[in-house]
Design an enzyme around this catalytic site. Structure first.
Site, PDB file in Angstrom:
ATOM      1  N   LYS A 172     -11.431  12.984  13.535  1.00  0.00           N
ATOM      2  CA  LYS A 172     -11.423  11.620  14.052  1.00  0.00           C
ATOM      3  C   LYS A 172     -10.109  10.985  13.617  1.00  0.00           C
ATOM      4  O   LYS A 172      -9.978  10.489  12.512  1.00  0.00           O
ATOM      5  CB  LYS A 172     -12.613  10.824  13.491  1.00  0.00           C
ATOM      6  N   GLU A 175      -7.140   5.501  15.849  1.00  0.00           N
ATOM      7  CA  GLU A 175      -7.059   5.082  17.243  1.00  0.00           C
ATOM      8  C   GLU A 175      -5.712   4.428  17.559  1.00  0.00           C
ATOM      9  O   GLU A 175      -5.416   4.149  18.728  1.00  0.00           O
ATOM     10  CB  GLU A 175      -8.211   4.121  17.571  1.00  0.00           C
ATOM     11  N   CYS A 280       1.626   6.343   1.868  1.00  0.00           N
ATOM     12  CA  CYS A 280       0.882   6.196   0.608  1.00  0.00           C
ATOM     13  C   CYS A 280       1.687   6.726  -0.564  1.00  0.00           C
ATOM     14  O   CYS A 280       1.376   6.432  -1.717  1.00  0.00           O
ATOM     15  CB  CYS A 280      -0.473   6.901   0.689  1.00  0.00           C
ATOM     16  N   GLU A 382      -1.624  -3.067  -2.377  1.00  0.00           N
ATOM     17  CA  GLU A 382      -0.712  -2.270  -1.563  1.00  0.00           C
ATOM     18  C   GLU A 382      -0.235  -3.094  -0.371  1.00  0.00           C
ATOM     19  O   GLU A 382      -1.036  -3.564   0.428  1.00  0.00           O
ATOM     20  CB  GLU A 382      -1.430  -1.006  -1.092  1.00  0.00           C
TER      21      GLU A 382
END
Length: 500
Positions: A172, A175, A280, A382
């Protein structure tokens, strides 16, 4: 308008009553639609996986490896197309997109050696006439939920070890930039991978929840923000799954007084601002040790930041491109304002940056803060954008404490010529991945990737041998072949067996 469909049982597949826009970050336009699948669509993918997985698991490892050799060859041949596709949806420059694909291929290359890494252990004569051996067997069906910032690398980090080990895999992707993951699945089938072994289901939270709840999915790998990582971990574990969930980061770069500052500035420019900071493993916090080091570093940083070129993804001279969408641009700019409100010194303000001819693109110029304090929210959280923060430390111990006490523990770097200081830092810092004069310490493919604290939930890291362990379960066999001379009435059979 173009639609980026699901990929189920080896072919494009529709499904889902809802859609999401896929933007071109360079000009702000909507370039495609992606359907958002539901639990019923996931059931179709699971059915295809269940039909294909037993035969794939029974395929000997060297034949599975041959599929990966061919897949690697096809991805390399399609590199430019993949890089262009990736940049058009994500916004990173083409050279960075190539790197995204290549770092994923490094793991695929590791998977080509799956016959070796799947070997079990054997002990002959563990007891009188008794041998013991172990084997690694696949979980069955695995799933991966991947972020927008590395749409090629992170999917390959996940599905490579999982499929090589004999599992079927349902991906997955984000999107926001779904085309590259979909293309990788097509190339896997072209390489000889059975239909149903690698599938792509598009979706949002509804699909994520369906994956976490589905009883036939035995393991889930996730990369994203820490709050969502924690949610994925808790829900997946509650459903009886094996889960590895990688979260956010706030990586620090410690600059000792003896460091080569010219090299540090060069490293910081790429690590803090490359890919518009949407990594990250970016280095958004620099910690100079001592006021003298801080002033000298700042003096060198300013012209380097001024020289950075922000451009469209296809600009070969650009250092970085736009961020992924308008919502993320606003989020980053809101964090910059938060830093100002908290009292940090905004030395360079990247807000309001526009690119001529691309005024609707999602561009942010480089920003630099100084005199950032550990109690500021803009330091604790972050930002995930082209923003570098300077947090000054008076000595080595204070510099060591900053990343060690931060809520995130993904990566950290120290810049120094002093071997003792580097060794002491690497041993004592409370962070999962450490670079010594290496600004982005992402391990090579045959080691493993994973942070500590709120940067990772679960006990097993990604790729390398840790990845193989995550996607397999160990079966241990104790065997004896009697010679037929034992007495039928053996009272020892009622005693717990020992190997003495």
């Amino acid at each position: 308008m173009r639609t980026i469909d699901h990929f189920i049982a080896g072919e494009a597949s529709g499904g889902g009553s809802r859609t999401s826009d896929v933007f071109n970050p360079n000009d702000g336009s909507v370039q495609a639609k992606v359907p958002l699948g539901d639990a019923a669509l996931l059931d179709r993918a699971v059915d295809a996986a269940q039909a294909a997985q037993p035969e794939w698991a029974a395929t000997n490892p060297q034949r599975r490896a041959r599929v990966f050799f061919k897949f690697k060859e096809l991805v390399e041949a399609d590199m430019e197309n993949l890089a262009q596709m990736l940049s058009s949806e994500h916004g990173k420059v083409i050279a960075d997109s190539r790197g995204d694909v290549q770092r994923g291929l490094d793991v695929i290359e590791f998977c080509c050696g799956i016959p070796h890494v799947l070997k079990g252990e054997y002990t002959q004569g563990a007891g009188p006439g008794i041998d013991v051996y172990s084997m690694r067997q696949p979980l069955g069906i695995g799933a991966g939920i991947t972020p927008f910032n590395f749409p090629a690398m992170i999917p390959m980090w996940m599905f490579g070890p999982a499929i090589a080990a004999g599992n079927a895999f349902i991906l997955k992707p984000s999107e926001r930039d779904p085309s590259v993951p979909r293309r990788l699945a097509e190339l896997f089938v072209e390489a000889g991978g059975p239909e149903g072994i690698l599938q792509v289901v598009q979706g949002d939270k509804e699909m994520v929840d369906a994956i976490l709840d589905h009883p036939a999915i035995g393991g889930v790998s996730f990369v994203g923000s820490s709050d969502i990582a924690h949610y994925v971990y808790k829900r997946g574990v509650a459903a009886g799954k094996r889960v590895q969930a990688m979260g956010g980061a706030k990586n620090h770069g410690i600059v000792m007084p003896d460091a080569d500052l010219d090299q540090v500035v060069s490293d910081l420019s790429g690590a803090a601002y490359g890919s518009a900071g949407e990594r990250c493993m970016a280095l958004p916090v620099v910690v100079p040790v001592g006021e003298g080091t801080a002033e000298r570093l700042k003096e060198k940083l300013l012209p380097a930041i001024e020289a950075l070129r922000v451009g469209v993804s296809t600009d070969k001279d650009a250092h970085y491109g736009p961020v992924v969408n308008a919502a993320h641009k606003k989020r980053v700019e809101d964090w910059i304002q938060k830093g100002v409100d908290e009292g940090a010194e905004l030395v360079v303000d990247g807000r309001g940056f526009t690119l001529q001819g691309h005024e609707e693109g999602f561009f942010i110029g480089p920003s630099l803060f100084d005199h950032v304090r550990p109690d500021m929210e803009s330091y604790k959280e972050e930002i995930f954008g082209p923003v570098l923060q300077i947090v000054r430390a008076k000595d080595f111990e204070e510099a060591l404490t900053l990343p060690s006490k931060h809520q995130y523990g993904n990566g950290v770097a120290i810049f120094t010529r002093n071997g003792h200081a580097a060794r002491e830092f690497a041993q004592r810092v409370n962070v999962g991945m450490v670079g010594i004069n290496v600004p982005i310490p992402v391990p090579v493919a045959y080691h493993s990737f994973g942070g500590w604290k709120r940067s990772a939930f679960g006990d097993t890291n990604q790729h390398g041998m840790e990845g193989i362990k995550f996607w397999t379960k160990v079966k241990t066999v104790t065997q004896r072949w009697p010679d037929g001379t034992a007495e039928a009435d053996n009272k020892d059979a009622f005693v717990i067996p020992t190997m003495g």
